[in-house]
Structure formats: C-alpha cells, structure tokens
Design an enzyme around this catalytic site. Structure first.
Site, PDB file in Angstrom:
ATOM      1  N   ASN A 150     -10.506  -0.556   1.404  1.00 32.76           N
ATOM      2  CA  ASN A 150      -8.988   0.157   1.438  1.00 32.76           C
ATOM      3  C   ASN A 150      -8.423  -0.460  -0.052  1.00 32.76           C
ATOM      4  O   ASN A 150      -8.623  -1.493  -0.139  1.00 32.76           O
ATOM      5  CB  ASN A 150      -8.068  -0.496   2.382  1.00 32.76           C
ATOM      6  N   CYS A 188       0.831  -0.942   0.045  1.00 30.15           N
ATOM      7  CA  CYS A 188       0.011  -0.027   0.051  1.00 30.15           C
ATOM      8  C   CYS A 188       0.781   1.476  -0.213  1.00 30.15           C
ATOM      9  O   CYS A 188       0.367   2.404  -0.021  1.00 30.15           O
ATOM     10  CB  CYS A 188      -0.917  -0.150   1.634  1.00 30.15           C
ATOM     11  N   HIS A 245      -3.205   6.861   3.976  1.00 33.22           N
ATOM     12  CA  HIS A 245      -3.142   5.512   3.269  1.00 33.22           C
ATOM     13  C   HIS A 245      -4.619   5.656   4.167  1.00 33.22           C
ATOM     14  O   HIS A 245      -4.819   5.306   4.702  1.00 33.22           O
ATOM     15  CB  HIS A 245      -2.294   4.391   3.589  1.00 33.22           C
TER      16      HIS A 245
HETATM   17  O1  UT7 Z   1      -3.652  -1.486   3.554  1.00 38.78           O
HETATM   18  C1  UT7 Z   1      -2.724  -2.145   5.187  1.00 38.78           C
HETATM   19  C2  UT7 Z   1      -3.779  -3.123   5.225  1.00 38.78           C
HETATM   20  N1  UT7 Z   1      -4.877  -3.751   6.144  1.00 38.78           N
HETATM   21  C3  UT7 Z   1      -4.447  -3.040   7.297  1.00 38.78           C
HETATM   22  O2  UT7 Z   1      -4.440  -2.096   7.403  1.00 38.78           O
HETATM   23  C4  UT7 Z   1      -5.722  -3.037   8.528  1.00 38.78           C
HETATM   24  C5  UT7 Z   1      -5.146  -2.738  10.020  1.00 38.78           C
HETATM   25  N2  UT7 Z   1      -5.894  -3.868  10.498  1.00 38.78           N
HETATM   26  C6  UT7 Z   1      -7.644  -3.540  10.798  1.00 38.78           C
HETATM   27  O3  UT7 Z   1      -8.411  -2.400  10.019  1.00 38.78           O
HETATM   28  C7  UT7 Z   1      -8.528  -4.206  11.666  1.00 38.78           C
HETATM   29  O4  UT7 Z   1      -7.136  -4.993  12.893  1.00 38.78           O
HETATM   30  C8  UT7 Z   1      -9.331  -4.857  11.013  1.00 38.78           C
HETATM   31  C9  UT7 Z   1     -10.567  -4.235  10.529  1.00 38.78           C
HETATM   32  C10 UT7 Z   1      -8.752  -5.876  10.636  1.00 38.78           C
HETATM   33  C11 UT7 Z   1      -9.935  -5.905  11.898  1.00 38.78           C
HETATM   34  O5  UT7 Z   1     -10.208  -5.320  13.401  1.00 38.78           O
HETATM   35  P1  UT7 Z   1     -10.133  -5.676  14.962  1.00 38.78           P
HETATM   36  O6  UT7 Z   1     -11.115  -4.794  16.091  1.00 38.78           O
HETATM   37  O7  UT7 Z   1      -8.508  -5.785  15.037  1.00 38.78           O
HETATM   38  O8  UT7 Z   1     -10.858  -6.556  15.139  1.00 38.78           O
HETATM   39  P2  UT7 Z   1      -9.785  -8.009  15.427  1.00 38.78           P
HETATM   40  O9  UT7 Z   1      -9.185  -8.317  14.159  1.00 38.78           O
HETATM   41  O10 UT7 Z   1      -9.082  -8.631  16.395  1.00 38.78           O
HETATM   42  O11 UT7 Z   1     -11.850  -8.684  15.451  1.00 38.78           O
HETATM   43  C12 UT7 Z   1     -12.625  -8.762  16.435  1.00 38.78           C
HETATM   44  C13 UT7 Z   1     -13.736 -10.031  16.103  1.00 38.78           C
HETATM   45  C14 UT7 Z   1     -13.161 -11.580  16.326  1.00 38.78           C
HETATM   46  O12 UT7 Z   1     -14.310 -12.105  16.645  1.00 38.78           O
HETATM   47  P3  UT7 Z   1     -14.194 -12.917  18.361  1.00 38.78           P
HETATM   48  O13 UT7 Z   1     -12.738 -13.579  17.657  1.00 38.78           O
HETATM   49  O14 UT7 Z   1     -13.210 -12.068  19.218  1.00 38.78           O
HETATM   50  O15 UT7 Z   1     -14.805 -13.286  18.556  1.00 38.78           O
HETATM   51  C15 UT7 Z   1     -12.744 -11.310  15.020  1.00 38.78           C
HETATM   52  O16 UT7 Z   1     -13.858 -12.982  14.095  1.00 38.78           O
HETATM   53  O17 UT7 Z   1     -14.420  -9.817  15.186  1.00 38.78           O
HETATM   54  C16 UT7 Z   1     -14.118 -10.677  14.505  1.00 38.78           C
HETATM   55  N3  UT7 Z   1     -14.216 -10.031  13.129  1.00 38.78           N
HETATM   56  C17 UT7 Z   1     -15.836  -9.465  12.218  1.00 38.78           C
HETATM   57  N4  UT7 Z   1     -17.047  -9.950  12.605  1.00 38.78           N
HETATM   58  C18 UT7 Z   1     -17.760  -9.334  12.164  1.00 38.78           C
HETATM   59  C19 UT7 Z   1     -13.484  -9.620  12.254  1.00 38.78           C
HETATM   60  N5  UT7 Z   1     -14.121  -9.611  11.192  1.00 38.78           N
HETATM   61  C20 UT7 Z   1     -15.644  -9.277  10.847  1.00 38.78           C
HETATM   62  C21 UT7 Z   1     -16.544  -9.159  10.166  1.00 38.78           C
HETATM   63  N6  UT7 Z   1     -17.831  -9.184  10.856  1.00 38.78           N
HETATM   64  N7  UT7 Z   1     -15.971  -9.078   9.008  1.00 38.78           N
END
Ligand code: UT7
Length: 327
Positions: free
Chosen positions: A282, A113, A252
């Site tokens: 993104n 990115c 970004h």
């Molecule tokens: O360009 C560079 C590329 N990427 C990024 O910049 C991404 C950077 N990371 C992020 O933006 C965030 O980490 C995410 C948006 C990907 C995830 O947010 P988070 O607050 O870090 O959530 P998490 O990964 O800690 O997940 C929390 C919960 C999990 O459930 P459990 O294990 O707590 O029961 C996930 O399974 O949310 C769940 N989850 C979802 N729930 C509903 C993950 N994706 C989804 C979804 N819908 N789409």
C-alpha cells in the site's frame, strides 16, 4: 467549459525490495499470513537519504516526458502526500524547484490514500474553468519513514513510491466525473498522532511512538469495503453509466480482499481489475497514479477506454473518478 484530461503519466519506486521473507526476520509474521490476508508479496523501500520530493521529482520528470511538455509549461503543481519532506515548505515547492517549473504555483494536499483523487479533481476544476492549461498532479509517499517496524499489524502493509500525471485541456473524453467524500468522525481509525500542533515532537512523544502510523485494521477494512461500494455506485450514477461501460477499474491498492469484495458486489470480472499491490504494498496517495502509469505502459489501457479510479483512506476520505482515456 473546457474538458480536462490526462495527457501523460510517470512513476518511480525506490530500488530496494523488502520481501515478506525479510519481514519474517523482523517481526512475528509469515509470508503465508501476509499473502492470504492482504495479497502483498513485497514492497519497495527508500534508503535513508531519500525523501518524498525525490520520488515525486523523478515521477514528475517522466510524466512531463510522456506528455511531451517542458517544465516551463506547468502552471500548477499539486503533491498529494501524508509523508512530506517536512511540515513546510510544501513538497510541491521542492518539486517545483527540482524540475525548474519557473512559471508554476505549487501546493500540497493531504487526504490520506484518497489524496491523488482529490488532487486530480482540484486540477480538473482549474482546467475546466480555463484558469490553468497544464497541471502536474503527483501522489508521493515514503511511508517506510513513519511505519513502526516493530508493529506487525502495520509494517507488513506499506511501501514507498510516487506516481504523476499531467492534466491539460482535451478536445474529447477526458475526466468525465469526480466523486469525493470525507467523514472526520473516523479520523482515529488511521492516523499519526505526533508531530503536529496537537502533539508536537518531544522526547515523550518519540518514546510513546506517536510519530508512527496507528491503525485499527479491522475497522478500516469494514470502512474500506463500504467506501469502495459508495464511491463506485455514486460515480456511476453521476456519469449515467453502468459498470459494464467501464473497461478497467484501478482501485487503491491496500488489500486484495477489499478489492475483491467490491468487485464481487458489482460483478466486475477479474480481467477488468488492475492489481499491482503484490509488488508494491500500500503506497497510500501514490498507489493509484503508480497503478495508472503501469496499466498504461503494460498496454492494459487503450485509447477511448473508460477507466474507473476508486480509493479510500485516512481522514476518513474516499472518492472516485471516471476518465475516458484519450491519449
Ligand atoms: O489505505 C488504507 C489503509 N489501510 C487499509 O486499507 C488496511 C485495512 N485493513 C486490512 O487490510 C486488514 O484489516 C489487515 C490486513 C490489516 C488485517 O487483516 P485482518 O484479517 O483484519 O486481521 P485482524 O486484524 O483481524 O487480525 C487477525 C490476527 C490477530 O491475531 P489474534 O488477535 O486473532 O490472535 C492479529 O494479531 O492476525 C494477527 N496479525 C498478524 N499475524 C501475523 C496481525 N498482523 C499480523 C502479521 N502476521 N503481520
């Protein structure tokens, strides 16, 4: 040395819009989860026949028009992408053919990115040394083609699009500073394992979903906040500027929470932040040039404004750029 500056911008996104409510029907997710965790409301998705070079070409033609340049005047085309049409030839060569830039060199650049910021930095060096006079830098992505549409952790995040700029010599202002970094030890936090010489395409690699984006979202999130801070602090030091000297920050567009964390740390007021990730998600290497083009067209950027571009991504890579806008 000659000064390098941006003298034209252009962008393009595919017509089809995929809303959060559409994703609710595809994976176990909710509009509420996506909006509160990321800020994303919708993204644009390319149709089956559309590839990276198609979006890149459209953005390039608009940038040429805005800079009042003809394809013949282009000396070099750089395409930053993680979703090229194919491994080779370079997507930049396909764009070169499409726009008829008959006197141009062309290559692709892969820095996740952060790719557009890497491309802008490379272009500015060629201009500053006088090697070239007119360079097309494009960030173009069709991430929908490498997203695993069954993986709710990643499929809600990404969108398709392309942004382009023309970099040329300018008399005043222009690209004031660049800052680029990489840390390959974090490579497996965000990657696509299949399709290269390490894991060539086989039936097994397809079955194991090796040709899709793999991401440890939480770890990337923490890295991203650190990277935004490091890239902002270091470029301000290099430019001998303070955050108050910056008129608009174009980050970004990965996650509103990442941008807000960096903004809080530097006390950047909301009105100085340009955010469009709610509309596009993104778009990896395309996100900053699309945002730059949109900010300019919306009148958010005025002549002589100081713009901070700051980004992070796969590699891991991160970087920033300060531009004194003068067109
Ligand atoms: O360009 C560079 C590329 N990427 C990024 O910049 C991404 C950077 N990371 C992020 O933006 C965030 O980490 C995410 C948006 C990907 C995830 O947010 P988070 O607050 O870090 O959530 P998490 O990964 O800690 O997940 C929390 C919960 C999990 O459930 P459990 O294990 O707590 O029961 C996930 O399974 O949310 C769940 N989850 C979802 N729930 C509903 C993950 N994706 C989804 C979804 N819908 N789409």
């Amino acid at each position: 040395m000659t000064r390098a500056g941006i003298i034209g911008t252009g962008s393009c996104v595919p017509k089809h819009v995929l809303k959060n409510s559409d994703l609710e029907k595809m994976v176990e997710t909710t509009n509420e989860w996506i909006v509160t965790r990321t800020g994303i409301k919708q993204r644009h998705i390319a149709n089956d026949g559309t590839a990276c070079s198609d979006l890149a070409t459209e953005a390039a033609l608009k940038a040429l028009q805005s800079a009042n340049k003809t394809p013949d005047e282009i000396d070099l085309i750089i395409v930053a992408t993680v979703t090229p049409d194919m491994n080779f030839p370079a997507t930049a060569c396909l764009v070169q053919k499409n726009i008829g830039a008959n006197k141009s060199a062309a290559f692709d650049l892969e820095s996740g990115c952060t790719g557009f910021l890497y491309g802008l930095t490379v272009a500015s060096q060629f201009i500053m040394t006088g090697t070239y006079k007119c360079i097309l830098v494009i960030g173009s992505e069709v991430l929908s083609k490498i997203v695993d549409w069954e993986d709710r952790n990643t499929c809600v995040l990404f969108g398709d699009g392309a942004g382009a700029v023309i970099v040329s010599n300018v008399n005043e202002g222009g690209i004031l500073q660049n800052y680029l970094r990489a840390d390959g030890t974090g490579g497996e936090l965000l990657f696509m394992p299949g399709g290269g010489s390490r894991n060539p395409a086989t039936l097994a690699s397809v079955e194991e979903k090796m040709h899709h984006i793999k991401m440890k979202g939480n770890d990337v999130f923490k890295f991203a906040v650190r990277a935004m801070y490091d890239a902002t602090e270091n470029i301000l030091n290099k430019a001998q500027m303070s955050i108050e000297d910056i008129d608009i920050v174009i980050p970004h567009q990965a996650n509103k929470r990442i941008v807000n964390a960096a903004a809080r740390r530097f006390k950047i007021p909301e009105e100085k932040l340009f955010i469009n990730l709610d509309k596009y998600g993104n778009m990896s290497g395309a996100s900053i040039p699309v945002a730059l083009d949109e900010a300019f067209n919306e009148g958010r950027i005025k002549k002589y404004d100081n713009i901070l571009l700051v980004g992070f991504g796969a590699g891991l890579t991160w970087g920033s750029c300060i531009i004194n806008w003068n067109y």
